[in-house]
Each structure stands twice: as structure tokens, then as C-alpha cells.
Design an enzyme around this catalytic site. Sequence first.
Site, PDB file in Angstrom:
ATOM      1  N   THR A   1     143.461  55.610  68.690  1.00 20.93           N
ATOM      2  CA  THR A   1     144.590  55.046  67.950  1.00 20.93           C
ATOM      3  C   THR A   1     145.477  56.111  67.310  1.00 20.93           C
ATOM      4  OG1 THR A   1     143.172  54.775  65.997  1.00 20.93           O
ATOM      5  CG2 THR A   1     143.418  52.873  67.466  1.00 20.93           C
ATOM      6  N   GLY A   2     145.131  57.371  67.468  1.00 23.72           N
ATOM      7  CA  GLY A   2     145.989  58.434  66.950  1.00 23.72           C
ATOM      8  C   GLY A   2     147.340  58.432  67.644  1.00 23.72           C
TER       9      GLY A   2
ATOM     10  N   GLU B   1     143.820  72.564  70.490  1.00 25.56           N
ATOM     11  CA  GLU B   1     143.883  74.001  70.279  1.00 25.56           C
ATOM     12  C   GLU B   1     143.173  74.377  68.984  1.00 25.56           C
ATOM     13  OE1 GLU B   1     147.956  75.665  71.377  1.00 25.56           O
ATOM     14  OE2 GLU B   1     148.364  73.597  70.795  1.00 25.56           O
TER      15      GLU B   1
ATOM     16  N   GLU C   1     144.211  85.598  84.433  1.00 27.53           N
ATOM     17  CA  GLU C   1     144.897  86.511  83.530  1.00 27.53           C
ATOM     18  C   GLU C   1     143.886  87.500  82.967  1.00 27.53           C
ATOM     19  OE1 GLU C   1     146.476  83.562  80.874  1.00 27.53           O
ATOM     20  OE2 GLU C   1     144.760  83.658  79.519  1.00 27.53           O
TER      21      GLU C   1
ATOM     22  N   HIS D   1     147.240  83.569  74.469  1.00 29.15           N
ATOM     23  CA  HIS D   1     146.014  82.774  74.569  1.00 29.15           C
ATOM     24  C   HIS D   1     144.909  83.423  73.755  1.00 29.15           C
ATOM     25  CE1 HIS D   1     147.365  81.075  78.714  1.00 29.15           C
ATOM     26  NE2 HIS D   1     147.821  80.357  77.708  1.00 29.15           N
TER      27      HIS D   1
END
Length: 700
Positions: free
Chosen positions: A56-57, A136, A249, A292
Site C-alpha cells: 500500500t506504499g 537503495e 564494471e 554505485h
Amino acid sequence: MATVRRSQAFSAATRITATRTTSRPFSSFRALQSYEDTVQNLRIGKHTRVIYQGFTGRVATGNAKDSLEYGTNIVGGVTPGKEGEHLGLPLLPDLKKAKEQLKPDATAVFVAAPHCGKAIEDAIEAEIPLIVAVAEHIPLHDILRVSSILKTQSKSRLVGANAPGIIAPIGNCRIGFQPLPTFAPGHVGIAAKSGTLSYEAVASVTRAGLGQSLCIGMGGDIVAGTNLVDSLKVFEADPETEGIILIGELGGRAEIDAAEWIKDYKKRVKNPKPIAAILGGIHAPSGRIMGHAGAWTSRGEKGATDKLKILEDVGVTMVDHPEKFGPVMKSLLSQSGRDPSKIIQDAANQKRGYHTSSRRPLAETQRRAREAAQQKRTLVLKPDQGPDVLAPYLSPIEGLSITQDPAPKTGFYLSVTVDRTAREPALATAPTTDPTQFLHRLHRFPYPYTTGPSQSTLSAAISHAQLDAAPPAAHAQTTALLLALSKMYTDKEAITLGASFSITPAGNLLLHAPTLHLQFDDSAPKSANRQQDLVALRRPATEDPSEVEAERDGIVLIRLDPSSPAANIGTLVNGAGLAMNTVDALRLHGGRAANFLDTGGKATSATVKKSFELILRDERVKVIFVNIFGGLTDGGMIAEGVLLAFKEVDMRGVPVVVRIRGTNEEVGQRIIAESGLGLEAFDGFEEAAERVVEIARERA
């Protein structure tokens, strides 16, 4: 519509007779035995039953609406303490009920970073087959704890964290936040560390008519629940995948592990699927974190250039820009005896082309662009701060001392760090501090996060450092030091704690303070309000003022070659992977970037304006290259930001070259073309880069 080939399942009992919009069953040839065996759970498809945690966020709601419209089989979700309906689907208060009533194959974890680790653990306990975590700034030690749990079971597979997620255009199943207009059903599998580079690769493959079978975003964090080798195993077994793209990377050894797997794959398979790859960070400065959280090379790790060569040596075709993947993959498929024209026709029959959707740009991407703070740093203390921070842990070790003298080449090195492949902490030792030998002689000894290093692990690490014959006191002190550092590693949520040491004539251990490397995870204080005492030790006054200011605005800025006037191209890019690749590709075209700048998912018009201000503070900059791929960043918004900068920032007469592709690219390009400001706009990267380098040379 032409007839298309039928999907093959892992077993005859589950063979699917529908077209390529079929499901990807979770069955396997053999019983699951370990976490490594759960790679099969990555094979999502039309009938994958998806639930949401944090249903529900606001962000989860917007994402679910878009994914439902795309065709994802979402069957409900969970929000603690709530029960009923949401978006017309069942809403349950806990995962236990969700597992019993909804029977999910996968869960999308849309829970904020401070609570995400616990949410993943709940999903593992509920034995959800696939767990996708997009948040994140989840603290590293939360993920290390999760990884230790994953190793004990054989039911659940994690993608992420900090990952765009996983999407199967065949089957229209998206679990994550990938920009949907870029994708098209087809037959190229893509596995990537970088979100923006993967979106560029997807767009190139879509334009080439090949489409994608399955795209796995492993995420840019230090420890990933699913890595490149896991993805390769899925692509090998997937009959829908004809060609493979890897996007790596700098940092870690995922690409080296992939190369070792590919070498074996090509030996045991008569006609292996062609593989192409790209590596970001070839020209990244040593010791810097390139956007990153995991984009940095630790001591003893091979750099991006080394990894590129290793991949080339096993027959992987390397490209220098993701825009080239489509044409390259067409050529590789043909060379391997596969017929690209049939693959293109098959993909076209799915009737989902690049940017053919009539939908407005995803509302979720706009929310993420406004809300997501992209700055990802770690906290590295200065060597002179080390003795005080270490004191509580080292003081009980009788006989050990610290000196301010530099370490001799005949000294030793030890540390506690993270082994990204093992997904565990590790002791790391070397019998030398000589930089010409160090890379080849440093070895890691992983140990379980929850129990700490065993006596056998300690003994192996000490033996590798060639300290078996050390005086008894030094040998005992080394053991005690490793145990003390491993405790501090957990207590203080470190990433790396290391130093060089020698042995005194009296036979005691001597730490050399100038070699101390104390690196901590700043996600712990940022996301979970832990380790605030370490944050207080940071010294912003000793750092580049522009970089510190950029951080406050959610921008990652790193000045490159600050003493070189030849580095005269300012770069403004969205996404760490694409920003690294832009720096690399400019070098290949004969230019040199003055900075790495990642506006990240928080790229708004105001952020773009601020980025211009920061770039122009560098007097070396003769031209600015705006290189935007609109995955999560809207092309029109970036164009508006460029115009805002021209109106409100003193540009010093510096020319600007703009390349905008991806989401709303037409709008962005039109805004730039009609601005009347003399901006130079390009579609293709090659043409834009060549023009940027030309201007830089003319103005040098």
C-alpha cells in the site's frame, strides 16, 4: 500472426505448448540442495504469481499499477497490520497468510532501506521462490546477514538489493522498476550491474529488432544476491535465449567469475550462445567510489582493464558503448549459425515495439526521479584517526604496538574485508607489502558472518602470510589482531579494516599507522541511524568542496586528473554506469573528461542546473557533454533543466552538446532543437562524442 516456436520447459512433464508468452516453470531436473540451485527461480514468465511487500506504499502502488498494465500476474500483497483489498487485489497483514492464500512464486520488496533486510528475511522464512529487493542504501551488514541465511536454505533466490529487478518481456512479467517502453519480447538475455547501461543495451537490442528474453539487474551494491554467473546459468538453460549480453564494471570479481564459467561453457557445448559485454570504469581513478556502492576496486582486486582482457581471452566480444549491442549481437548470432532474420520476425510478431506504447511515461519513474537520493559513498577515515578508533579493540593485545614509520617492503599485510563472490566477510593476508607483488599474493579467506572466523580459517590466513615460523609472541598477536578486527568489523559495520605490519627485533607485532585503511558503510548511519559516532569523525574540510556540495544535492561528482589541462570536457550523465562509460568512451575518441558526474535518479531540472554550476567551477572545462538515457529520468525534464541552466547560470561561453535518448527522447530533443540557444543536439553517442572532442580541441 505467424506461428512462433514453442517454449521448452525444464522437464517434459511441464512442457508448454503455448506461444512465447508462456510461463517459465519453477520445476527442475533434480531436487534443490543449496542456494546455488535456486537460480532456476529466475525464470519468470506469464504465469509467475507476484506479490508485493509494502503493497500500500505510494511507490509500490504506482509500480504495481504499471506492472499490472504491462501484464504482470500480480495476485496481491502484504502491508503489516492491514487486511482487505488494494488495487482490487487481496491485501494481507503478513507473509505467512500471503503464502498460504496467494501461493506466490515471487515477491517485490518495496520496503524502505532501514526495514528491507528484515523484509527479505521474512520472505526467506516464508519460502518465497524469488525475492526482488529494489531499495537503495540497505546497510551492507544487513545484506551480509541476509546472505548468511540464504546459504542455509534451498527454496528462495534473491535479486538485489539496490537492483532495477528482473523482467521477462516474453510473458510480460516485470518485478522491479525497469522503464517498460524500452523493452520488447525477443531472444537476447541481459545481465547487468548497472541500470542505466542495461537500459541503453535494451534499447539498442530493441531497435535492432532482436528483443529480450530475460533481463536480470543484479544491482550495484557490494554484495549481490544474484550475480553474473547465476544469470549465465539461466541463459544457458533458457530455450528462449539465443544470445547473451553482460554489463559489468570495476569492483569485485563477478566478471572474472563469469569469464571462468564461459571458458568451461565453451568447452562443453558444441554451439554456445554468443556473448557480448561491456565494462564500465576503465579510466576510473584509483581508490574512488564511482557512484554505485560497489563500484570501487579494493586492495588485491583486478581493475576494469584487467577484467576486460580476461573476458576477451575467453571469446567474449567487448563493445565500448551499449548503443552498439544491437548490431554486434546481430552479427554474432549470424556467425554462430543462428538466423537473426527469423529471430527478428519472431520478436516482431509479439507486437510490442520500442516506444510504441501510447501510455504516458511511467508515473513511478517520475516519483523516483524526485525522491531518490543517489549519492553512494563510504566513510574512509584518515590514517591518523586510526589508532584512536582501533584502541578499544587493540589495547587487550599484549605486546602489539603502533608506529608512524612507513611499512617496509618486507612487511606483511592483513585485513578484514568482504568477499563479494562468497557473499561473506573474509580475512585477507599477504606475505609482502611490495606493490609489485601485492596484487598476486593477497588472498581472501571467507568466513560465516554470524559465527566469525574459525580456528582453521585463522590458521590458513596466517600461514598464507608466511607467519607460521614467526616468533611465538608475534604469531599469537596476529591471531588476536585478526579476531579483534573481525569483531570490530561487525560492531562498526565496516567494509574493510586493514594495515601493514612488521615484526620487531624483540619478536612482537608492529602496526604501521600510515598504512591503516579503515572503510565503513555510510548506509548504516544514513538509512538506519547507526554508527553515528563514525560519521562525526568525517572531515569534509579536507575533501574537494565541489564534491561535498554535490553530495548535499544528491549528485555524485568526482574531479578527474585535476592537475591535467588536457582533461577539459565536462560531463553530465544520469546513472553511475553510464557516467563511467561516458568517461571511458570519450578517452577512446581522443578526449579526456574533467569530471565524473552522476545526477542519478534524482535528476530534476534544478539538479541539472546545479550540475552545470559545479562543472563550470572547473576552469579547465572547454565544453560540456550532457549524455542522458531516459530510463528512470525523463528526457523532457532533462532538456528543461538544460534550458534552466542557460537562463540562470553564467555559462562562461562554454558550448554544450546534448545527447538525449530513451524515455520521452522526442520531447527532450525537440526542446533542445527549438530552444534558440545554439545547443548542439545528437541522437547517437558516436556522433555526439566526436563533436565534443572536436570542440574541446578547438578551444584548448
